[in-house]
Design a protein around this motif. Structure first.
Motif, PDB file in Angstrom:
ATOM      1  N   PHE A   1      36.592  36.419  41.523  1.00 53.60           N
ATOM      2  CA  PHE A   1      35.287  36.009  42.072  1.00 53.60           C
ATOM      3  C   PHE A   1      35.426  34.742  42.584  1.00 53.60           C
TER       4      PHE A   1
ATOM      5  N   VAL B   1      42.144  47.143  37.261  1.00 52.83           N
ATOM      6  CA  VAL B   1      42.133  46.455  38.391  1.00 52.83           C
ATOM      7  C   VAL B   1      41.882  44.982  38.190  1.00 52.83           C
ATOM      8  N   THR B   2      42.250  44.142  38.975  1.00 57.45           N
ATOM      9  CA  THR B   2      41.915  42.782  38.922  1.00 57.45           C
ATOM     10  C   THR B   2      40.951  42.578  39.582  1.00 57.45           C
ATOM     11  N   LEU B   3      40.047  41.674  39.256  1.00 56.03           N
ATOM     12  CA  LEU B   3      38.941  41.100  40.250  1.00 56.03           C
ATOM     13  C   LEU B   3      38.883  39.732  40.239  1.00 56.03           C
TER      14      LEU B   3
ATOM     15  N   PHE C   1      34.189  44.372  49.356  1.00 53.08           N
ATOM     16  CA  PHE C   1      35.310  43.714  48.504  1.00 53.08           C
ATOM     17  C   PHE C   1      36.478  43.658  49.437  1.00 53.08           C
TER      18      PHE C   1
ATOM     19  N   TYR D   1      40.626  44.299  49.469  1.00 54.50           N
ATOM     20  CA  TYR D   1      41.568  44.904  48.513  1.00 54.50           C
ATOM     21  C   TYR D   1      42.985  44.364  48.625  1.00 54.50           C
TER      22      TYR D   1
ATOM     23  N   CYS E   1      39.562  42.735  45.077  1.00 50.95           N
ATOM     24  CA  CYS E   1      40.075  43.588  44.075  1.00 50.95           C
ATOM     25  C   CYS E   1      41.589  43.815  44.120  1.00 50.95           C
TER      26      CYS E   1
ATOM     27  N   GLU F   1      39.629  35.035  37.766  1.00 51.43           N
ATOM     28  CA  GLU F   1      40.030  36.456  37.810  1.00 51.43           C
ATOM     29  C   GLU F   1      39.499  37.156  36.326  1.00 51.43           C
TER      30      GLU F   1
ATOM     31  N   PRO G   1      34.444  39.234  46.986  1.00 51.06           N
ATOM     32  CA  PRO G   1      35.187  39.684  45.976  1.00 51.06           C
ATOM     33  C   PRO G   1      36.383  40.117  46.270  1.00 51.06           C
TER      34      PRO G   1
END
Length: 171
Positions: free
Chosen positions: A50, A46-48, A84, A86, A64, A14, A62
């Motif tokens: 991968f 926001v946190t992503l 992505f 959510y 989000c 993250e 991904p």
């Protein structure tokens, strides 16, 4: 490596993105009159998350994580069509619940589909750091135990975590 081929080895990590924050480095003149005024940084984030396999041939969609359950920017958007997935939490951080849901509903089906397309056994290992939001490894595996998680050794992730070696910063 437990009998895994590179296609079956995955890493996930993250990162936080402060999407309203101004750059902290800029080309400025030393005599800038406004320099001392200062400003409060806007820390909306926001946190992503991968996830990718060792060969780079399979990039999982991904994840989000934002604060809002139904962000206004997605008002007339088909959420399933986004590039992505959510999710939301009160501070836009990863939670155990979100990670569990992502693992079982996004990661596992995506990995199975990829491995089937290559006619490889539906067996994979996901390497993770020791983030407190990541559930115990025994909760992060398929019923048959073929797709599972292993945690990287403590205090080594910044050195050996593949996604920390420039992949996330490039994004």
């Amino acid at each position: 490596s437990g009998g895994y081929v590179p296609e079956q080895l995955y890493n996930a990590d993250e990162t936080g993105v402060y999407f309203k924050m101004l750059p902290d480095k800029t080309v400025a003149v030393k005599s800038d009159e406004h320099k001392k005024e200062g400003f409060k940084a806007v820390k909306e984030r926001v946190t992503l998350l991968f996830a990718v396999n060792k060969t780079g041939s399979h990039k999982v969609k991904p994840l989000c994580i934002g604060k809002s359950k139904n962000p206004r920017c997605f008002h007339h958007v088909n959420m399933k069509a986004l590039p992505f997935t959510y999710a939301n939490s009160k501070n836009a951080w990863m939670t155990s619940e979100i990670f569990l849901q992502w693992f079982h509903e996004e990661f596992v089906p995506s990995v199975r589909k990829h491995l089937l397309s290559l006619k490889l056994p539906e067996k994979a290992l996901l390497l993770l750091d020791n983030c407190p939001a990541h559930p115990p490894a025994d909760k992060l595996q398929t019923r048959d135990g073929q797709i599972k998680v292993a945690y990287l050794p403590k205090n080594t992730t910044s050195l050996i975590q593949p996604l920390d070696q420039g992949v996330i910063s490039t994004f």
